[in-house]
Design an enzyme around this catalytic site. Sequence first.
Site, PDB file in Angstrom:
ATOM      1  N   ASP A 254       0.824  -1.208   0.000  1.00 28.21           N
ATOM      2  CA  ASP A 254       0.000   0.000   0.000  1.00 28.21           C
ATOM      3  C   ASP A 254       0.864   1.267   0.000  1.00 28.21           C
ATOM      4  O   ASP A 254       1.835   1.357   0.760  1.00 28.21           O
ATOM      5  CB  ASP A 254      -0.906  -0.012   1.244  1.00 28.21           C
ATOM      6  CG  ASP A 254      -1.808   1.204   1.296  1.00 28.21           C
ATOM      7  OD1 ASP A 254      -2.614   1.357   0.378  1.00 28.21           O
ATOM      8  OD2 ASP A 254      -1.682   1.990   2.254  1.00 28.21           O
ATOM      9  N   GLU A 296       1.285  -0.775  -5.039  1.00 24.59           N
ATOM     10  CA  GLU A 296       0.259   0.225  -5.326  1.00 24.59           C
ATOM     11  C   GLU A 296       0.998   1.532  -5.592  1.00 24.59           C
ATOM     12  O   GLU A 296       1.370   2.262  -4.670  1.00 24.59           O
ATOM     13  CB  GLU A 296      -0.708   0.407  -4.140  1.00 24.59           C
ATOM     14  CG  GLU A 296      -1.906   1.244  -4.539  1.00 24.59           C
ATOM     15  CD  GLU A 296      -2.298   2.337  -3.550  1.00 24.59           C
ATOM     16  OE1 GLU A 296      -3.282   3.023  -3.800  1.00 24.59           O
ATOM     17  OE2 GLU A 296      -1.597   2.524  -2.529  1.00 24.59           O
TER      18      GLU A 296
HETATM   19  C1  GLC Z   1      -4.070   3.588  -0.516  1.00 28.15           C
HETATM   20  C2  GLC Z   1      -5.465   3.010  -0.430  1.00 28.15           C
HETATM   21  C3  GLC Z   1      -6.433   4.054   0.030  1.00 28.15           C
HETATM   22  C4  GLC Z   1      -5.976   4.595   1.365  1.00 28.15           C
HETATM   23  C5  GLC Z   1      -4.512   5.059   1.300  1.00 28.15           C
HETATM   24  C6  GLC Z   1      -3.957   5.332   2.661  1.00 28.15           C
HETATM   25  O1  GLC Z   1      -3.957   4.561  -1.481  1.00 28.15           O
HETATM   26  O2  GLC Z   1      -5.828   2.483  -1.683  1.00 28.15           O
HETATM   27  O3  GLC Z   1      -7.733   3.526   0.131  1.00 28.15           O
HETATM   28  O4  GLC Z   1      -6.790   5.669   1.726  1.00 28.15           O
HETATM   29  O5  GLC Z   1      -3.681   4.070   0.732  1.00 28.15           O
HETATM   30  O6  GLC Z   1      -3.547   4.166   3.307  1.00 28.15           O
END
Ligand code: GLC
Length: 609
Positions: A254, A296
């Site tokens: 993440d 991500e």
């Molecule tokens: C990522 C997740 C999102 C979240 C962010 C903070 O971007 O996809 O949903 O708010 O991380 O952890």
Amino acid sequence: MEYLNRFRKNQNEIQEILISLYGEQNLLGQLDKIMLARYNQRSVSLKDLDKKRLEKPLWYMDKDMLGITMYTDLFAGSLSGIIGKIPYLKEIGITYLHLMPILKMPIDQNDGGYAVDSFSEIDPRFGTNKDLERLSNALRKENISLCLDFVLNHTSSTHPWALKAKEGDQEAMDRYFFYPNRDIPDQYDQLVPDVFPSTAPGNFTYVEELDQWVLTSFYPFQWDLNYSNPNVLFDIIDSMLSLANLGNEIFRLDAVPYIWKQLGTNCRNLKQVHLIVRLIRIVMEIVAPAIVLKGEVVMAPKELAAYFGTEEKPECHLLYNAALMANLWDSLASQDTKLLIEQVNSILSLPSHCHFVNYIRCHDDIGWALDAESQYNMGQDPIEHKKFLYNFYSGNFPFSYSRGELYNFDPITQDARSCGTAASFCGIESALENNNMDDMNKAIERDLLMHSLIYSLQGFALLSSGDEIGQLNDYSYKKDPLKVKDQRNVHRSNFDWEKTKLKNKKGTYQNRIFSELKKMGEIRSIDNCFNSEAFVSTWDSHNSKVFIIRRTYRDEELLCIFSFSDFEETFYTNNLVGDYVDFFSKERLTPGWGYKIKPHQYIWAKKVK
Ligand code: GLC
């Protein structure tokens, strides 16, 4: 022995990375100890899986790969509940199940689980660690790999480390970034853009208990971790390995570009981030080689590709094709695929170890980050076009069929993002409101067109749970005080098992979407042109509303053709000879003065030998 061999092979590189990050401290032994303990704890069956994966390391590129992403509670109540739903997942061909965050989190203010109270313990609302192990075993038996989120960048403000820090415990405080006044925070704020400009402006939060400021790039209740402290990195690695030992196979890293901070920079994509990802990759290859890392990384293409590392020093195995989502929805609203072609070409030009997860919707909003330079080149004003897109997808544009909500509207920059489900964006919700069958047909066609694209591209498709049965926006979050401020909740609703039954009833939109997606998955999993070794390129259609992907594998050839137009179109293909038959309509493509394609039609035309 296995462990030792793998460790020895990589030890120099680990050492180099640790020195680059932390200087000449002797940290290798500490890391070795963590890894060895987790290796010894790894079960025989998972070690068998490691062996199997080592024999076929590119398994995740197989053409039968199909993912789905979901919230455990919304889909099946709990982890054990999911076990009972495995036949449903099998029916549509799922081989990869991504569960949204399930680790311990605060009851309120948890950002959908992205504010974690623990890095290794399942939240009791979903079950126990044992339940997770049972689920991962049951999935593996059915050839479904489990993917879990791992939040690297921050903890919740109620994580035990944060609680200790609030008491003034120095060891715990050193895991975060604290400042006694606004001097340094102000300097940071000058260069570090806001992630959530309207729901959580600024990058720092005042902590009353300490009379200090703490770095919070996301929400104020998400405290950024300080990776320049090796204890943070080692504890994170240890927790990841503990989840790997419960049978998790893929980690979604993440918000990974944000994890290293340095004053004087924008604190994104710094070189130390890459060193850390590389280190995590090596650690997994030593202790649990079955593990796959999915980053991500919601960044521009030039920063994105770096997260794959090089072929010699790979980092992530998989990345989200985030720009694709925005470009696909742009093409649908604009009925123009010029920007989409450029985006797809930029992905296709990457080396073969770069593999993407393609999706049209996920749990997050759609940020309208299109390529501004290309937009200028085609005479498009990026800001005006963005306004068109977010207004269109919230139904506030003449003739828009879409239903959705604005997210993080910034009155100064006029920036905003969009929230909603695929079906509502495509017009199913408005067609139902108006009880208009003709509109409904068009809406279903748009929905299938969008999905057919992600089934056609290089990489694999990731469905957003509910989209396979055309689930609509759910506005009930507005009545929930814990959810009302976050419009992303409009597309995060309970899975509707009652309506899902309609997938077996002819004539319903649920049936049309579900059965057509199933067909796409089936064709994809048998046709050789979907092999990962296939050569994939875009192909000129001489019509900017028609997008073509050409896939060739040895002497086989497949044309995937998509119309983003509301009208019948003619397109032309240069240098292609022979006859092609569409997998879906079974019709032969007959060249005349160009080819005809119906509004929103998608064609998978296989060359007849
Ligand atoms: C990522 C997740 C999102 C979240 C962010 C903070 O971007 O996809 O949903 O708010 O991380 O952890």
